[in-house]
Design a protein around this motif. Structure first.
Motif, PDB file in Angstrom:
ATOM      1  N   UNK A 154     -65.638  64.302 -10.780  1.00 15.59           N
ATOM      2  CA  UNK A 154     -64.679  63.724  -9.842  1.00 15.59           C
ATOM      3  C   UNK A 154     -65.438  62.839  -8.860  1.00 15.59           C
ATOM      4  N   UNK A 155     -64.701  62.133  -8.026  1.00 11.18           N
ATOM      5  CA  UNK A 155     -65.321  61.182  -7.099  1.00 11.18           C
ATOM      6  C   UNK A 155     -65.739  61.817  -5.782  1.00 11.18           C
ATOM      7  N   UNK A 156     -65.120  62.950  -5.405  1.00 10.96           N
ATOM      8  CA  UNK A 156     -65.271  63.468  -4.045  1.00 10.96           C
ATOM      9  C   UNK A 156     -65.557  64.965  -4.077  1.00 10.96           C
ATOM     10  N   UNK A 157     -66.535  65.410  -3.255  1.00  5.97           N
ATOM     11  CA  UNK A 157     -66.884  66.821  -3.117  1.00  5.97           C
ATOM     12  C   UNK A 157     -66.948  67.200  -1.638  1.00  5.97           C
TER      13      UNK A 157
ATOM     14  N   UNK B 189     -63.836  76.066  -6.305  1.00  5.08           N
ATOM     15  CA  UNK B 189     -64.823  76.642  -5.388  1.00  5.08           C
ATOM     16  C   UNK B 189     -66.045  77.108  -6.177  1.00  5.08           C
ATOM     17  N   UNK B 190     -67.211  76.637  -5.753  1.00  4.78           N
ATOM     18  CA  UNK B 190     -68.482  77.120  -6.292  1.00  4.78           C
ATOM     19  C   UNK B 190     -69.312  77.622  -5.105  1.00  4.78           C
TER      20      UNK B 190
ATOM     21  N   UNK C 274     -69.393  61.201  -4.362  1.00  2.00           N
ATOM     22  CA  UNK C 274     -70.531  61.598  -5.184  1.00  2.00           C
ATOM     23  C   UNK C 274     -70.469  60.847  -6.513  1.00  2.00           C
ATOM     24  N   UNK C 275     -71.635  60.410  -6.997  1.00  2.16           N
ATOM     25  CA  UNK C 275     -71.674  59.775  -8.315  1.00  2.16           C
ATOM     26  C   UNK C 275     -71.845  60.839  -9.403  1.00  2.16           C
TER      27      UNK C 275
ATOM     28  N   UNK D 238     -65.394  70.429  -5.755  1.00  2.00           N
ATOM     29  CA  UNK D 238     -64.859  69.173  -6.280  1.00  2.00           C
ATOM     30  C   UNK D 238     -63.368  69.086  -5.994  1.00  2.00           C
ATOM     31  N   UNK D 239     -62.914  67.949  -5.453  1.00  3.43           N
ATOM     32  CA  UNK D 239     -61.499  67.718  -5.171  1.00  3.43           C
ATOM     33  C   UNK D 239     -60.853  67.117  -6.414  1.00  3.43           C
TER      34      UNK D 239
END
Length: 407
Positions: A238-241, A173-174, A219-220, A258-259
């Motif tokens: 990571x690939x997914x947010x 968590x941010x 997300x890239x 970020x997952x």
């Protein structure tokens, strides 16, 4: 014999060409070195020229930007970089109709434990802090690095000895301090601002959810949030947010997430589990800046494409290259080079670049060897217009491929 056998050196390599190299020399000096001063007691605060960091149980309590003069996060619900877990059943690769959201069953977070920070390195390049905590199903290690000469904070997160429990998801968590902030992230050859750049309606076929409501997002290299005056940008490890609070009583400000890990079963009725037992390591970098995403994404690109060091003990007697060299230069900062390769047919050099900020661009291309002529091509290098001019007019958001014939 008591002498040094191996050494790891860290330094800031300034002014290295983005497509090129620069040579640095190590020389002996008589001055004493700065000693590493690890501290085992609880660390509460740290301050450098850029940030004031307040540490807390289970995460970071606050990061204050000394240049922008503002707190970057809201930590009334989650700490900065706090790990939490939820139930996430999903449907493997077949998220039919819309992406399933996680549930509160088995919710846990690292701030539920007596996890505290310790300083593990301190010197002229960076200061490093570590938090470790055993949780059900895994061990968490978070290392935060604050750099002395760069406005950047790194987060290295390790999930160790993960036992592969089904239907668990782990996120960080941010909770950014931008109540009406716009979220923008990198996609192939461009960017997407949430709520502005998606296609209208649903994606079609079996998918019924409006595209603007789909989350999490792929997300890239970077994701950013800004109110137009100031912003925070993360490199993506990571690939997914996600960006909305998925828990009960959700807050109305963005929480970038970020997952890291999700243990799922294949959508096929006879399919296997994707449990991913073992160790998992992730890296993120943070910077804060004035303005919107345009002022932060280059740091994130740098962080995800680290320099490659090559150590040479001796200089070759017949060395002909200079100590520093840029192979390619583009004069316009909103045009990014994405590929540099030999042509599929012949000995020409192919460049691919794209415009990311939605502006017209008149660029000049400088190569480290003379260019005889330039041929515009499509993505599969089929030739179009030819020119002897190294200046090219670029339209907003375009992807350009050119073939350069080298003298």
């Amino acid at each position: 014999d008591g002498s040094i056998k191996n050494i790891r050196a860290r330094f800031i390599a300034l002014n290295v060409p983005s497509v090129g190299y620069r040579t640095f020399f190590f020389t002996p000096v008589k001055e004493s070195v700065v000693s590493v001063n690890p501290e085992k007691e609880k660390i509460l605060t740290f301050e450098n020229d850029f940030y004031r960091i307040t540490f807390a149980k289970g995460g970071i309590g606050q990061i204050y930007d000394k240049t922008l003069k503002r707190d970057l996060f809201r930590t009334d619900k989650f700490k900065i970089g706090e790990l939490f877990t939820m139930k996430s059943e999903g449907n493997g690769a077949g998220e039919f109709s819309e992406v399933q959201q996680p549930a509160m069953e088995g919710f846990d977070r690292i701030s539920n434990y007596e996890a505290f920070w310790e300083k593990i390195a301190d010197g002229p390049v960076f200061t490093k802090f570590k938090l470790e905590q055993e949780m059900p199903r895994l061990k968490v290690r978070i290392i935060v690095t604050a750099f002395a000469r760069m406005k950047r904070i790194d987060f290295d997160v390790d999930l160790l000895n993960w036992d592969g429990t089904p239907y668990r998801e782990y996120r960080l968590a941010y909770p950014v301090n931008f109540e009406n902030g716009k979220i923008t992230y990198e996609v192939p050859f461009g960017k997407v601002t949430v709520g502005e750049d998606e296609i209208s309606g649903a994606a079609g076929e079996r998918y019924v959810q409006p595209a603007s409501q789909v989350r999490p997002r792929e997300v890239l290299d970077w994701i950013s949030v800004s109110d137009g005056e100031t912003g925070v940008t993360f490199s993506s490890g990571v690939a997914v947010w996600d960006y909305q609070d998925p828990t009960d009583d959700p807050v109305d400000y963005p929480i970038l997430q970020p997952l890291l890990l999700a243990s799922r079963k294949s959508c096929h009725r006879e399919g296997n589990w994707y449990l991913q037992k073992g160790d998992h390591r992730f890296h993120f970098s943070l910077t804060s800046h004035k303005g919107d995403w345009k002022y932060g994404y280059r740091m994130a690109k740098e962080a995800n494409q680290p320099l490659i060091p090559v150590v040479k003990k001796e200089t070759l007697p017949n060395a002909s290259l200079p100590l520093s060299l840029s192979f390619v230069k583009l004069n316009n900062p909103n045009v990014l080079l994405s590929a540099l390769k030999k042509a599929e047919d012949g000995s020409a050099v192919v460049f691919r670049f794209y415009e990311i900020e939605g502006k017209k661009a008149d660029i000049s291309l400088d190569f480290f060897r003379p260019i005889k002529k330039i041929i515009r091509t499509n993505l599969i290098e089929e030739e179009g217009d030819k020119t002897d001019n190294k200046r090219l007019k670029i339209t907003p958001y375009s992807v350009e491929t050119i073939k350069a014939v080298i003298e």
